[in-house]
Design a protein around this motif. Structure first.
Motif, PDB file in Angstrom:
ATOM      1  N   GLN A   1      10.104   9.854   2.842  1.00  0.00           N
ATOM      2  CA  GLN A   1       8.672   9.607   3.049  1.00  0.00           C
ATOM      3  C   GLN A   1       8.328   9.659   4.531  1.00  0.00           C
ATOM      4  O   GLN A   1       7.306   9.125   4.948  1.00  0.00           O
ATOM      5  N   ARG A   2       9.154  10.319   5.322  1.00  0.00           N
ATOM      6  CA  ARG A   2       8.976  10.226   6.778  1.00  0.00           C
ATOM      7  C   ARG A   2       7.626  10.739   7.257  1.00  0.00           C
ATOM      8  O   ARG A   2       6.900  10.062   7.990  1.00  0.00           O
TER       9      ARG A   2
ATOM     10  N   ALA B   1       4.013   6.363  -4.431  1.00  0.00           N
ATOM     11  CA  ALA B   1       4.623   6.250  -5.753  1.00  0.00           C
ATOM     12  C   ALA B   1       6.141   6.121  -5.641  1.00  0.00           C
ATOM     13  O   ALA B   1       6.895   6.935  -6.178  1.00  0.00           O
ATOM     14  N   CYS B   2       6.575   5.147  -4.863  1.00  0.00           N
ATOM     15  CA  CYS B   2       8.013   4.930  -4.727  1.00  0.00           C
ATOM     16  C   CYS B   2       8.239   3.432  -4.616  1.00  0.00           C
ATOM     17  O   CYS B   2       7.307   2.669  -4.410  1.00  0.00           O
TER      18      CYS B   2
ATOM     19  N   VAL C   1       0.838  -1.200   0.000  1.00  0.00           N
ATOM     20  CA  VAL C   1       0.000   0.000   0.000  1.00  0.00           C
ATOM     21  C   VAL C   1       0.877   1.255   0.000  1.00  0.00           C
ATOM     22  O   VAL C   1       0.608   2.214  -0.724  1.00  0.00           O
ATOM     23  N   LEU C   2       1.927   1.211   0.814  1.00  0.00           N
ATOM     24  CA  LEU C   2       2.804   2.385   0.906  1.00  0.00           C
ATOM     25  C   LEU C   2       3.440   2.681  -0.443  1.00  0.00           C
ATOM     26  O   LEU C   2       3.513   3.842  -0.876  1.00  0.00           O
ATOM     27  N   LYS C   3       3.882   1.650  -1.115  1.00  0.00           N
ATOM     28  CA  LYS C   3       4.539   1.844  -2.402  1.00  0.00           C
ATOM     29  C   LYS C   3       3.588   2.476  -3.404  1.00  0.00           C
ATOM     30  O   LYS C   3       3.960   3.375  -4.157  1.00  0.00           O
TER      31      LYS C   3
END
Lengths: 281, 109
Positions: free
Chosen positions: B85-86, B64-65, B58-60
């Motif tokens: 992305q902190r 968009a990384c 989900v984070l990716k």
């Protein structure tokens, strides 16, 4: 005037009636009409008051004036918020007229008493600021004033050394101001920034990576909050000691004498950057 | 005798088991500089009841990384993400996983 619905002809009619004995009883209705019209031009919040006023004004004309006075006062206070100065002015004019017609002395009495009430109840904000002004004059320490330039931390000086390294010139100076071992501060910087580095001949810190003075400042700020300031009295006059018995670090305040334990610096997980360096080691 | 309150054997210094004692469950979000202006964000100490693989997915997509999971002997599984992305990760943890804000520590500059 037109939007208020105030009709001057109404007033003229009233003047004719006033001459007779029945004046007080009949005078109530036009006054009520006036107030109603006025309130219609104002916020809807005011409309809730309307029926109450009508009831009271039907019984006697003087309370109607009184309520009108109070309404006028509230209007004066709210003038800044609801920009309806024109309405207020009109209302005041009307009030004056009404007062001149019938109840001049009573209206004057009411205004004096109301102003006295206003003077009697000083606003809280005013009293509070007065108290703090006096406190600042007599004991500035109690009012939260910082104790002078003793703990002015010099801004971090960062220079670029080459393209990949940063020179942090005044670590030593900052560490002495904070009354901390420079080793401890440097260790924290390495852990937070996730880099490594060394101290050069002039006791300057060489960090690997590019860092702006602004970024260093935020890290230093966090260091100060965690390892320098006393949580109880916010003083920066503290000593960091290592208890030999339990091998924990304790921060004791010189100003208030409180002690608290601080966590040791942990680097945490460090990601492996670049495959080549791994092969070299 | 136990009805008399003064004779009750209550130890005021006993460990109450408050949240103060178990403060080791912090989630650390760190940043590391790579070559140039590239950076790497690491999320360490996520509770093991979460499926890290799904979180990473989900984070990716959200940020968009790219990123991956790294297994560490001491720290357990760590999420690595490309770029800084902190703040975004911290927001995600608070809003989506209902992790209290005081348990999240953001490191770095």
């Amino acid at each position: 005037m037109s939007d208020l619905g105030f009709d001057p002809s109404l007033k003229k009619k009233k003047k004719k009636v006033v001459s007779t004995e029945e004046a007080p009883s009949t005078e109530g209705s036009p006054a009520v009409a006036d107030t109603d019209d006025l309130f219609s031009g104002l916020k809807k919040k005011k409309k809730a008051k309307k029926p109450v006023e009508e009831q009271s004004s039907k019984s006697s004309p003087v309370p109607a004036d009184l309520e009108a006075e109070f309404a006028d006062l509230t209007l004066k206070k709210k003038k800044k918020k609801s920009v309806k100065a024109a309405d207020v002015l009109d209302f005041e004019q009307q009030l004056e007229q009404a007062g001149i017609e019938e109840t001049t002395p009573t209206a004057e009495e009411e205004t004096t008493t109301v102003s006295a009430q206003e003077l009697g109840g000083l606003p809280y904000e005013e009293l509070l600021s007065r108290f703090f002004n006096i406190l600042k004059e007599n004991n500035p320490e109690l009012a939260g004033a910082r104790s002078g330039p003793k703990f002015r931390i010099p801004p971090p000086v960062c220079q670029r050394e080459g393209s990949k390294k940063t020179l942090f010139a005044n670590v030593q100076e900052i560490a002495t101001v904070l009354q901390r071992n420079p080793e401890h501060l440097i260790q924290y910087l390495f852990a937070e920034l996730g880099t490594s580095g060394s101290i050069d001949g002039e006791k300057r810190l060489v960090l690997r990576g590019k860092f702006q003075p602004k970024q260093m400042e935020s890290v230093l700020r966090r260091y100060i909050i965690e390892y320098v300031t006393c949580k109880t009295c916010k003083s920066m006059n503290t000593v960091l000691k290592r208890e030999s018995a339990n091998r924990l670090h304790f921060l004791s305040c010189n100003a208030c004498g409180s002690t608290r334990s601080v966590s040791s610096i942990k680097t945490g997980f460090q990601a492996q950057i670049g495959k080549r360096k791994k092969l070299l080691i | 005798m136990s009805t008399i309150q003064n004779l009750n054997s209550f130890d005021p210094f006993a460990d109450t088991g408050d949240s103060e004692a178990q403060a080791t469950n912090y989630i650390h979000i760190r940043i590391q500089q790579r070559n140039g202006r590239k950076t790497l964000t690491t999320v360490q100490g996520l509770p093991s009841e979460y499926d890290l693989k799904k979180i990473l997915k989900v984070l990716k997509k959200d940020f968009a990384c790219n990123g991956n999971l790294v297994k560490d002997e001491d720290m357990g599984e760590v999420i690595q993400l490309q770029g800084d992305q902190r703040v975004k990760v911290a927001e995600f943890l608070i809003s989506q996983l209902q992790i209290p804000k005081k348990n999240i520590k953001i490191h770095g500059f």
